[in-house]
Design a protein around this motif. Structure first.
Motif, PDB file in Angstrom:
ATOM      1  N   SER A 129     -11.045 -19.068 -17.107  1.00 28.40           N
ATOM      2  CA  SER A 129     -12.414 -18.585 -16.990  1.00 28.40           C
ATOM      3  C   SER A 129     -12.812 -17.293 -18.141  1.00 28.40           C
ATOM      4  CB  SER A 129     -12.660 -17.723 -15.545  1.00 28.40           C
ATOM      5  OG  SER A 129     -12.416 -18.723 -14.610  1.00 28.40           O
ATOM      6  N   VAL A 130     -11.668 -16.688 -18.562  1.00 27.98           N
ATOM      7  CA  VAL A 130     -11.879 -15.511 -19.626  1.00 27.98           C
ATOM      8  C   VAL A 130     -11.984 -16.031 -20.917  1.00 27.98           C
ATOM      9  CG1 VAL A 130     -10.776 -14.123 -18.222  1.00 27.98           C
ATOM     10  CG2 VAL A 130      -9.457 -15.210 -19.851  1.00 27.98           C
ATOM     11  N   GLN A 131     -12.728 -15.263 -21.688  1.00 26.57           N
ATOM     12  CA  GLN A 131     -12.987 -15.606 -23.294  1.00 26.57           C
ATOM     13  C   GLN A 131     -12.198 -14.989 -24.137  1.00 26.57           C
ATOM     14  OE1 GLN A 131     -15.463 -18.235 -23.645  1.00 26.57           O
ATOM     15  NE2 GLN A 131     -15.345 -18.316 -21.484  1.00 26.57           N
ATOM     16  N   GLN A 132     -11.866 -13.866 -23.788  1.00 23.91           N
ATOM     17  CA  GLN A 132     -10.950 -13.015 -24.519  1.00 23.91           C
ATOM     18  C   GLN A 132      -9.810 -12.416 -23.965  1.00 23.91           C
ATOM     19  OE1 GLN A 132     -13.320  -9.915 -26.770  1.00 23.91           O
ATOM     20  NE2 GLN A 132     -15.174 -11.443 -27.024  1.00 23.91           N
ATOM     21  N   ASN A 133      -8.620 -12.102 -24.763  1.00 23.60           N
ATOM     22  CA  ASN A 133      -7.750 -11.267 -24.149  1.00 23.60           C
ATOM     23  C   ASN A 133      -8.119 -10.004 -23.378  1.00 23.60           C
ATOM     24  OD1 ASN A 133      -6.050 -13.209 -25.274  1.00 23.60           O
ATOM     25  ND2 ASN A 133      -5.330 -12.149 -26.978  1.00 23.60           N
ATOM     26  N   GLY A 134      -7.625  -9.867 -22.409  1.00 16.41           N
ATOM     27  CA  GLY A 134      -7.432  -8.797 -21.521  1.00 16.41           C
ATOM     28  C   GLY A 134      -8.986  -8.649 -20.495  1.00 16.41           C
ATOM     29  N   GLU A 135      -9.722  -9.793 -20.652  1.00 17.20           N
ATOM     30  CA  GLU A 135     -10.910  -9.960 -19.934  1.00 17.20           C
ATOM     31  C   GLU A 135     -10.623 -10.299 -18.392  1.00 17.20           C
ATOM     32  OE1 GLU A 135     -13.880 -12.469 -21.231  1.00 17.20           O
ATOM     33  OE2 GLU A 135     -14.855 -10.925 -22.716  1.00 17.20           O
ATOM     34  N   GLY A 136      -9.686 -10.902 -18.182  1.00 16.65           N
ATOM     35  CA  GLY A 136      -9.154 -11.102 -16.742  1.00 16.65           C
ATOM     36  C   GLY A 136      -8.204  -9.827 -16.218  1.00 16.65           C
ATOM     37  N   ALA A 137      -8.641  -9.593 -14.988  1.00 16.67           N
ATOM     38  CA  ALA A 137      -7.757  -8.157 -14.285  1.00 16.67           C
ATOM     39  C   ALA A 137      -7.353  -8.637 -13.054  1.00 16.67           C
ATOM     40  CB  ALA A 137      -8.846  -7.465 -14.319  1.00 16.67           C
ATOM     41  N   ILE A 138      -5.999  -8.198 -12.609  1.00 15.56           N
ATOM     42  CA  ILE A 138      -5.568  -8.093 -11.384  1.00 15.56           C
ATOM     43  C   ILE A 138      -5.233  -6.612 -10.932  1.00 15.56           C
ATOM     44  CG2 ILE A 138      -3.510  -8.991  -9.744  1.00 15.56           C
ATOM     45  CD1 ILE A 138      -3.461 -11.604 -11.332  1.00 15.56           C
ATOM     46  N   ILE A 139      -5.657  -6.526  -9.712  1.00 11.01           N
ATOM     47  CA  ILE A 139      -5.532  -5.157  -9.456  1.00 11.01           C
ATOM     48  C   ILE A 139      -4.924  -4.908  -7.924  1.00 11.01           C
ATOM     49  CG2 ILE A 139      -6.653  -2.747  -8.704  1.00 11.01           C
ATOM     50  CD1 ILE A 139      -9.070  -3.897 -10.517  1.00 11.01           C
ATOM     51  N   ASN A 140      -3.563  -4.514  -7.827  1.00 14.64           N
ATOM     52  CA  ASN A 140      -2.975  -4.581  -6.508  1.00 14.64           C
ATOM     53  C   ASN A 140      -3.179  -3.215  -6.078  1.00 14.64           C
ATOM     54  OD1 ASN A 140      -1.731  -7.034  -7.092  1.00 14.64           O
ATOM     55  ND2 ASN A 140      -0.185  -6.202  -8.303  1.00 14.64           N
ATOM     56  N   ILE A 141      -3.318  -3.110  -4.888  1.00 18.35           N
ATOM     57  CA  ILE A 141      -3.508  -1.869  -4.094  1.00 18.35           C
ATOM     58  C   ILE A 141      -2.343  -1.770  -3.464  1.00 18.35           C
ATOM     59  CG2 ILE A 141      -4.891  -0.428  -2.482  1.00 18.35           C
ATOM     60  CD1 ILE A 141      -6.380  -1.449  -4.807  1.00 18.35           C
ATOM     61  N   ALA A 142      -1.646  -0.628  -3.989  1.00 14.49           N
ATOM     62  CA  ALA A 142      -0.255  -0.297  -3.443  1.00 14.49           C
ATOM     63  C   ALA A 142      -0.248   1.070  -2.440  1.00 14.49           C
ATOM     64  CB  ALA A 142       0.671  -0.074  -4.554  1.00 14.49           C
ATOM     65  N   ALA A 158       9.102  -0.264   1.589  1.00 17.03           N
ATOM     66  CA  ALA A 158       9.637  -1.450   0.757  1.00 17.03           C
ATOM     67  C   ALA A 158       8.368  -2.253   0.263  1.00 17.03           C
ATOM     68  CB  ALA A 158      10.584  -2.265   1.643  1.00 17.03           C
ATOM     69  N   SER A 159       7.669  -2.595   1.015  1.00 18.94           N
ATOM     70  CA  SER A 159       6.501  -3.592   0.337  1.00 18.94           C
ATOM     71  C   SER A 159       5.655  -3.361  -0.480  1.00 18.94           C
ATOM     72  CB  SER A 159       5.564  -4.236   1.851  1.00 18.94           C
ATOM     73  OG  SER A 159       4.894  -3.110   2.184  1.00 18.94           O
ATOM     74  N   LYS A 160       5.337  -1.865  -0.445  1.00 20.40           N
ATOM     75  CA  LYS A 160       4.466  -1.209  -1.459  1.00 20.40           C
ATOM     76  C   LYS A 160       5.504  -1.088  -2.805  1.00 20.40           C
ATOM     77  CE  LYS A 160       0.626  -1.256   0.694  1.00 20.40           C
ATOM     78  NZ  LYS A 160      -0.760  -2.359   0.292  1.00 20.40           N
ATOM     79  N   GLY A 161       6.653  -0.794  -2.536  1.00 19.49           N
ATOM     80  CA  GLY A 161       7.530  -0.473  -3.819  1.00 19.49           C
ATOM     81  C   GLY A 161       7.710  -1.693  -4.426  1.00 19.49           C
ATOM     82  N   GLY A 162       7.918  -2.823  -3.881  1.00 22.20           N
ATOM     83  CA  GLY A 162       7.804  -4.053  -4.512  1.00 22.20           C
ATOM     84  C   GLY A 162       6.675  -4.604  -4.972  1.00 22.20           C
ATOM     85  N   LEU A 163       5.565  -4.021  -4.426  1.00 19.38           N
ATOM     86  CA  LEU A 163       4.386  -4.462  -5.292  1.00 19.38           C
ATOM     87  C   LEU A 163       4.155  -3.810  -6.411  1.00 19.38           C
ATOM     88  CD1 LEU A 163       1.668  -5.756  -4.922  1.00 19.38           C
ATOM     89  CD2 LEU A 163       0.686  -4.225  -3.593  1.00 19.38           C
ATOM     90  N   LEU A 164       4.395  -2.495  -6.707  1.00 17.90           N
ATOM     91  CA  LEU A 164       4.712  -2.067  -7.982  1.00 17.90           C
ATOM     92  C   LEU A 164       5.506  -2.654  -8.984  1.00 17.90           C
ATOM     93  CD1 LEU A 164       4.771   1.869  -7.277  1.00 17.90           C
ATOM     94  CD2 LEU A 164       2.813   0.399  -7.515  1.00 17.90           C
ATOM     95  N   ALA A 165       6.554  -3.277  -8.558  1.00 15.35           N
ATOM     96  CA  ALA A 165       7.583  -3.885  -9.340  1.00 15.35           C
ATOM     97  C   ALA A 165       6.979  -5.272  -9.613  1.00 15.35           C
ATOM     98  CB  ALA A 165       9.075  -4.086  -8.506  1.00 15.35           C
ATOM     99  N   LEU A 166       6.121  -5.981  -8.742  1.00 15.90           N
ATOM    100  CA  LEU A 166       5.612  -7.082  -8.855  1.00 15.90           C
ATOM    101  C   LEU A 166       4.271  -6.940  -9.740  1.00 15.90           C
ATOM    102  CD1 LEU A 166       5.036 -10.198  -8.188  1.00 15.90           C
ATOM    103  CD2 LEU A 166       3.460  -9.214  -6.472  1.00 15.90           C
ATOM    104  N   THR A 167       3.719  -5.697  -9.944  1.00 21.75           N
ATOM    105  CA  THR A 167       2.633  -5.401 -10.852  1.00 21.75           C
ATOM    106  C   THR A 167       3.118  -5.481 -12.384  1.00 21.75           C
ATOM    107  OG1 THR A 167       1.490  -4.183  -9.161  1.00 21.75           O
ATOM    108  CG2 THR A 167       0.902  -3.545 -11.592  1.00 21.75           C
ATOM    109  N   HIS A 168       3.920  -4.639 -12.745  1.00 24.10           N
ATOM    110  CA  HIS A 168       4.684  -4.846 -14.139  1.00 24.10           C
ATOM    111  C   HIS A 168       5.214  -6.113 -14.509  1.00 24.10           C
ATOM    112  CE1 HIS A 168       9.031  -4.060 -12.988  1.00 24.10           C
ATOM    113  NE2 HIS A 168       8.423  -2.821 -12.555  1.00 24.10           N
ATOM    114  N   ALA A 169       5.744  -6.863 -13.524  1.00 20.65           N
ATOM    115  CA  ALA A 169       6.263  -8.173 -13.663  1.00 20.65           C
ATOM    116  C   ALA A 169       4.985  -9.050 -14.254  1.00 20.65           C
ATOM    117  CB  ALA A 169       7.033  -8.850 -12.434  1.00 20.65           C
TER     118      ALA A 169
END
Length: 249
Positions: A129-142, A158-169
């Motif tokens: 769907s996106v036209q340029q790099n960085g136009e797509g976004a995922i935001i996780n509420i930790a 544990a779930s929210k700590g894992g969510l932060l690790a999932l975010t940078h991965a």
């Protein structure tokens, strides 16, 4: 610029509702999901009465078949998806000796497996769907409980700590087309001020407890072009509470 399609999980109440309303008011095409069908349909009716562009799907983010159904429906109805906000979560606290293993598993399923499933199945459509790099976004509420704790919140922390690790991965795996960031809310009052005391406000250097709109505004920023150089980050939004020394008097 044509309307973006924004998917928000856990959008029928609390912080999720504020995020939904914020993006609808900004003129975006919002799809929100929740397990509470009654509240979801009620919010949908309010949004449409205001002239907003919104669509509700009743679904459980912890179930792969539900998530795949949601993404398929979005692709069929809109053809595009630009922003995913993983907000759905539960915060059941239990003493370590008393928490049932099934409860621990359910908390992680909603708070961590859910965002993983949404990212996995939504990413191909966002990239398309996106036209340029960085136009797509995922935001996780930790949560700030990913960074600090109190007794009896092992599963939630544990779930929210894992969510932060999932975010940078995810930021590494999905860049450059999709930016992935996390927000760590602190004390956010979803009751409209009920039972909030002056001393609760005074624990925060900014002088007040947070509101759902504080988190919604941050989501709007992270989903915008203004945040185009931000990915893989955790943004703490807590009125300064976690940087203030607390002493019992």
């Amino acid at each position: 610029m044509s309307k973006r399609v924004v998917l928000i999980t856990g959008g029928a109440q609390g912080i999720g509702e504020a995020i939904v309303r914020s993006f609808v008011q900004a003129g975006e095409q919002v799809v929100f999901i929740d397990v509470n069908e009654e509240k979801g349909l009620s919010l949908l009716a309010q949004l449409r009465e205001m002239g907003g562009h919104a669509h509700f799907i009743c679904a459980d983010v912890a179930k792969a078949d539900d998530v795949k159904r949601v993404i398929k429906e979005i692709e069929t109805k809109f053809g595009n998806l630009h922003v995913l906000i993983n907000n759905a979560g539960v915060s059941w606290f239990h003493p370590l000796e008393e928490i049932e293993i099934e409860t621990f598993d359910r908390i992680l399923a909603i708070n961590l497996r859910g965002p993983f499933l949404l990212a996995k199945f939504a990413a191909p459509l966002i990239k398309k769907s996106v036209q340029q790099n960085g136009e797509g976004a995922i935001i996780n509420i930790a949560s700030t409980r990913a960074l600090m704790s109190e007794p009896h919140n092992e599963a939630y922390a544990a779930s929210k700590g894992g969510l932060l690790a999932l975010t940078h991965a995810l930021a590494n795996s999905l860049g450059p087309a999709i930016r992935v960031n996390a927000i760590c809310p602190g004390w956010i009052d979803t009751t409209g001020g009920k039972d909030i005391r002056p001393e609760d406000h005074s624990q925060h250097p900014v002088g007040r407890v947070g509101t759902p709109c504080d988190i919604a505004e941050a989501c709007r920023f992270l989903a915008s072009e203004a945040a185009g150089f931000i990915t893989g980050q955790k943004i703490v939004i807590d009125g300064g509470m976690t940087i203030k020394m607390q002493y019992v008097e």
